[in-house]
Structures are given as structure tokens and as C-alpha cells.
Design an enzyme around this catalytic site. Structure first.
Site, PDB file in Angstrom:
ATOM      1  N   ARG A   1      -9.889   0.394  -8.301  1.00 26.58           N
ATOM      2  CA  ARG A   1      -8.582   0.596  -7.654  1.00 26.58           C
ATOM      3  C   ARG A   1      -7.445   0.181  -8.575  1.00 26.58           C
ATOM      4  O   ARG A   1      -6.432   0.869  -8.662  1.00 26.58           O
ATOM      5  CB  ARG A   1      -8.503  -0.163  -6.329  1.00 26.58           C
ATOM      6  CG  ARG A   1      -9.398   0.439  -5.261  1.00 26.58           C
ATOM      7  CD  ARG A   1      -9.345  -0.345  -3.971  1.00 26.58           C
ATOM      8  NE  ARG A   1      -9.784  -1.715  -4.226  1.00 26.58           N
ATOM      9  CZ  ARG A   1      -9.442  -2.772  -3.504  1.00 26.58           C
ATOM     10  NH1 ARG A   1      -8.672  -2.636  -2.463  1.00 26.58           N
ATOM     11  NH2 ARG A   1      -9.901  -3.950  -3.811  1.00 26.58           N
TER      12      ARG A   1
ATOM     13  N   ASN B   1     -10.675   1.081  -0.821  1.00 24.30           N
ATOM     14  CA  ASN B   1     -12.130   1.070  -0.646  1.00 24.30           C
ATOM     15  C   ASN B   1     -12.444   1.430   0.799  1.00 24.30           C
ATOM     16  O   ASN B   1     -11.865   0.862   1.720  1.00 24.30           O
ATOM     17  CB  ASN B   1     -12.718  -0.313  -0.943  1.00 24.30           C
ATOM     18  CG  ASN B   1     -12.779  -0.618  -2.416  1.00 24.30           C
ATOM     19  OD1 ASN B   1     -12.751   0.270  -3.256  1.00 24.30           O
ATOM     20  ND2 ASN B   1     -12.876  -1.891  -2.744  1.00 24.30           N
TER      21      ASN B   1
END
Length: 89
Positions: free
Chosen positions: A18, A36
Site C-alpha cells: 500500500r 487491504n
């Protein structure tokens, strides 16, 4: 201007995916989010078509050095005019 919903599968959680996705988004002036979700990473990305293509290619090649992308899906969705930056959720 286009907006895509991208799902990235593989070793993409717990490896800085990320963070690197956000870094790549800023490089290509992409706005949206990365998060996520269950066993994949969910990305909403919006920008001009050439930049969006470069962003998707960079992310799906493996955004972080420790990640390994096994598969991904993309779908075009409606543009969100209120987006101003790219956020990690």
C-alpha cells in the site's frame, strides 16, 4: 479522465504494498485509495488515461520489492470529481 477499480491478488499484504502504491500514485498524479481487503488489495485510481495506464502497470508489476502479484482485475467505473489526493486506508 478515467477511474478504475483494481483488485490485486498474491503476496500483497504485510509487504509495504500500500505504501509503494501510494508513492507510485503520486508519481503519476493519480488520485484515489488503496486498502487491504480479505486476501487482496483494493485500489480505486483516477487520472488521465496515459498516467492511469502507467500506474496500473507499475502496481501490477509489484509495487513493493517484497510483493509478488499473482493476478489482478480492473474495471472502469464512474469518475469521482471530489477526489483530491491518493490515500491509504
Amino acid at each position: 479522465m478515467k477511474r478504475k477499480h483494481i483488485k490485486v491478488f498474491g503476496m500483497v499484504q504485510g509487504v509495504g504494498f500500500r505504501y509503494y502504491t501510494q508513492k507510485i500514485a503520486r508519481k503519476y498524479h493519480i488520485v484515489g485509495t488503496v486498502e487491504n481487503v480479505d486476501n487482496y488489495v483494493d485500489i480505486y485510481a483516477q487520472g488521465d488515461e496515459p498516467s492511469l495506464t502507467q500506474f496500473i502497470n507499475a502496481v501490477t508489476d509489484g509495487a513493493s520489492p517484497a510483493s509478488h502479484v499473482e493476478d489482478f482485475t480492473t474495471e472502469e467505473i464512474e469518475i469521482e470529481k471530489s477526489l483530491k489526493d491518493f490515500k491509504t486506508i
